[in-house]
Design a protein around this motif. Structure first.
Motif, mmCIF file in Angstrom:
data_model
loop_
_atom_site.group_PDB
_atom_site.id
_atom_site.type_symbol
_atom_site.label_atom_id
_atom_site.label_comp_id
_atom_site.label_asym_id
_atom_site.label_seq_id
_atom_site.Cartn_x
_atom_site.Cartn_y
_atom_site.Cartn_z
ATOM 1 N N GLU A 181 0.980 -1.244 -0.065
ATOM 2 C CA GLU A 181 -0.142 0.014 0.011
ATOM 3 C C GLU A 181 0.786 1.334 -0.098
ATOM 4 O OE1 GLU A 181 -2.862 -0.071 3.135
ATOM 5 O OE2 GLU A 181 -3.763 -1.983 2.532
ATOM 6 N N ASP A 182 1.807 1.456 0.699
ATOM 7 C CA ASP A 182 2.900 2.462 0.654
ATOM 8 C C ASP A 182 3.284 2.564 -0.522
ATOM 9 O OD1 ASP A 182 4.813 4.205 2.497
ATOM 10 O OD2 ASP A 182 5.888 3.036 1.252
ATOM 11 N N ALA A 183 3.503 3.923 -1.072
ATOM 12 C CA ALA A 183 4.002 4.252 -2.363
ATOM 13 C C ALA A 183 5.448 4.078 -2.519
ATOM 14 C CB ALA A 183 3.669 5.598 -2.737
ATOM 15 N N LEU A 184 6.266 4.285 -1.475
ATOM 16 C CA LEU A 184 7.929 3.947 -1.569
ATOM 17 C C LEU A 184 8.044 2.437 -1.504
ATOM 18 C CD1 LEU A 184 10.685 5.065 -1.562
ATOM 19 C CD2 LEU A 184 10.459 5.174 0.848
ATOM 20 N N GLU A 185 7.512 1.771 -0.878
ATOM 21 C CA GLU A 185 7.624 0.229 -1.005
ATOM 22 C C GLU A 185 7.009 -0.244 -2.181
ATOM 23 O OE1 GLU A 185 5.369 -1.552 2.568
ATOM 24 O OE2 GLU A 185 6.596 -0.305 3.960
ATOM 25 N N ARG A 186 6.016 0.183 -2.887
ATOM 26 C CA ARG A 186 5.577 -0.289 -4.125
ATOM 27 C C ARG A 186 6.658 0.020 -5.016
ATOM 28 N NH1 ARG A 186 0.060 2.438 -5.513
ATOM 29 N NH2 ARG A 186 0.154 2.510 -3.212
ATOM 30 N N ALA A 187 7.267 1.304 -5.051
ATOM 31 C CA ALA A 187 8.281 1.644 -6.129
ATOM 32 C C ALA A 187 9.282 0.694 -6.008
ATOM 33 C CB ALA A 187 8.565 3.043 -6.045
ATOM 34 N N GLY A 188 9.722 0.291 -4.435
ATOM 35 C CA GLY A 188 10.808 -0.446 -4.440
ATOM 36 C C GLY A 188 10.751 -2.005 -4.800
ATOM 37 N N LEU A 189 9.704 -2.508 -4.631
ATOM 38 C CA LEU A 189 9.380 -3.678 -5.096
ATOM 39 C C LEU A 189 9.210 -3.810 -6.682
ATOM 40 C CD1 LEU A 189 8.443 -6.741 -5.074
ATOM 41 C CD2 LEU A 189 5.932 -5.923 -4.829
ATOM 42 N N LEU A 190 8.533 -2.720 -7.400
ATOM 43 C CA LEU A 190 8.579 -2.801 -8.552
ATOM 44 C C LEU A 190 9.986 -2.593 -9.336
ATOM 45 C CD1 LEU A 190 5.272 -0.989 -9.378
ATOM 46 C CD2 LEU A 190 5.923 -3.403 -9.592
ATOM 47 N N LEU A 191 11.133 -1.557 -8.772
ATOM 48 C CA LEU A 191 12.141 -1.270 -9.175
ATOM 49 C C LEU A 191 13.160 -2.548 -8.956
ATOM 50 C CD1 LEU A 191 14.049 0.714 -10.447
ATOM 51 C CD2 LEU A 191 14.798 1.687 -7.988
ATOM 52 N N TYR A 192 12.857 -3.138 -8.144
ATOM 53 C CA TYR A 192 13.667 -4.468 -7.877
ATOM 54 C C TYR A 192 13.448 -5.306 -9.025
ATOM 55 C CZ TYR A 192 14.855 -9.104 -6.104
ATOM 56 O OH TYR A 192 15.287 -10.369 -6.197
ATOM 57 N N LEU A 193 12.111 -5.767 -9.406
ATOM 58 C CA LEU A 193 11.791 -6.535 -10.204
ATOM 59 C C LEU A 193 12.259 -6.044 -11.642
ATOM 60 C CD1 LEU A 193 8.207 -7.346 -9.216
ATOM 61 C CD2 LEU A 193 10.166 -8.698 -8.788
ATOM 62 N N LEU A 194 12.151 -4.760 -11.961
ATOM 63 C CA LEU A 194 12.498 -4.304 -13.399
ATOM 64 C C LEU A 194 13.918 -4.559 -13.447
ATOM 65 C CD1 LEU A 194 11.306 -0.996 -15.034
ATOM 66 C CD2 LEU A 194 13.799 -1.654 -15.176
ATOM 67 N N GLU A 195 14.789 -4.390 -12.413
ATOM 68 C CA GLU A 195 16.202 -4.663 -12.506
ATOM 69 C C GLU A 195 16.565 -5.982 -12.708
ATOM 70 O OE1 GLU A 195 19.212 -2.138 -10.183
ATOM 71 O OE2 GLU A 195 17.345 -2.125 -8.684
ATOM 72 N N LYS A 196 15.827 -6.746 -12.187
ATOM 73 C CA LYS A 196 15.974 -8.307 -12.256
ATOM 74 C C LYS A 196 15.406 -8.878 -13.675
ATOM 75 C CE LYS A 196 15.053 -12.681 -9.685
ATOM 76 N NZ LYS A 196 16.326 -12.875 -9.120
ATOM 77 N N ASP A 197 14.466 -8.377 -14.174
ATOM 78 C CA ASP A 197 13.893 -8.913 -15.225
ATOM 79 C C ASP A 197 12.773 -7.813 -15.668
ATOM 80 O OD1 ASP A 197 12.577 -10.036 -17.366
ATOM 81 O OD2 ASP A 197 12.495 -12.045 -16.355
#
Length: 299
Positions: A181-197
């Motif tokens: 729900e938290d925007a920064l946590e959401r961005a952190g997850l999506l950025l991690y996934l984008l870097e990975k694949d």
């Protein structure tokens, strides 16, 4: 860091009637969000997007019913919505991310929810985040790095728990974490996934979003026009029922109905142009910006 004391006093002091149901933002609220925009504008991506959406109306409400304190509504005629009840609990980092995300959604406004538009909106938000983090490595950049590390730990644990395919015919499982729900946590997850694949990132946006009935993929609409454009043009009314037969082939009526209603409107072409090849050319710019942010924060 929370929103400034001035805006907190303003939001908490206003009576319900003053903001019900909707109002244009007050002068003081406009000044506060101009300050947020100025901070976010350290990012070139944010500057371009804010300029492109300057015409989008803003509304101040108490209890928008939208998922976030800053949201967008209105379909093809978008307006940015600021929820005065929830904004006091939002950090400035989250507020900047939400302002960018929903400005991107407003820029890509379409009559119906489109998967590619949400993916592009999040990719532009992540581009903003790493550009902003590179300029303010000590605060914004470090917070973003911490969110990515935390999300990576959770995602890797989920990956380890995934069952391997039982046969060559079975696809490997692609775990999906619930978007925080938290925007920064959401961005952190999506950025991690984008870097990975990048495909993991795009899938997380698609699978982690609540898509209302009638949503579609832009590519499916374009393919249907390409294959069955003549048949769609021959329809006199929007199709009913679960299926529609075109050229001897059966299609979901929801997709055909969307194509029928959008025919000749130019909306499909406008959105495709607005997406700016986010999942090809856009990825190269994204990787470059990520590398710059990583160097700035030293992680």
């Amino acid at each position: 860091m929370r929103l400034s004391p001035a805006i907190l006093v303003l939001l908490l002091a206003l009576p319900c009637a003053a903001l019900s149901p909707d109002t244009a933002p007050s002068v003081r609220m406009e000044k506060e969000f101009a300050r947020l925009e100025a901070q976010a504008s350290a990012s070139p991506a944010a500057r371009r997007l804010f300029a492109a959406t300057r015409h989008v109306p803003r509304r101040e409400v108490r209890g928008s019913g939208l998922p976030d304190a800053i949201g967008v509504r209105g379909g093809a005629k978008p307006e940015l919505v600021f929820d005065a009840l929830r904004l006091p609990e939002v950090t400035e980092t989250d507020a900047e991310l939400l302002l960018m995300l929903n400005s991107a959604r407003a820029f890509l406004a379409f009559p119906i929810p489109i998967v590619e538009a949400e993916q592009a909106a999040w990719q532009w938000t992540l581009l903003f985040a790493v550009e902003r983090g590179a300029e303010d490595a000590a605060v914004f950049g470090t917070r973003l790095a911490g969110a990515v590390r935390a999300a990576g730990s959770r995602s890797e644990a989920l990956d380890r728990s995934a069952l391997p395919p039982r046969s060559p015919w079975e696809l490997a499982e692609t775990p999906v974490l619930k978007l925080p729900e938290d925007a920064l946590e959401r961005a952190g997850l999506l950025l991690y996934l984008l870097e990975k694949d990048p495909d993991r990132f795009y899938w997380a946006v698609e699978a982690g979003s609540a898509w209302p009935r009638g949503s579609a993929r832009l590519s499916e609409i374009e393919d249907l026009y390409s294959l069955r454009g003549v048949d769609i043009a021959a329809l006199r009314v929007p199709p009913e029922g679960p299926y529609t037969t075109l050229g001897g082939r059966r299609y979901a009526s929801s997709l055909v109905r969307t194509a029928f209603l959008l025919r000749g409107s130019g909306e499909v072409e406008r959105l495709r142009e607005g997406l700016e090849a986010y999942d090809s050319v856009g990825l190269a710019a994204m990787r470059s910006a990520i590398n710059r942010w990583r160097r700035a924060v030293g992680k």
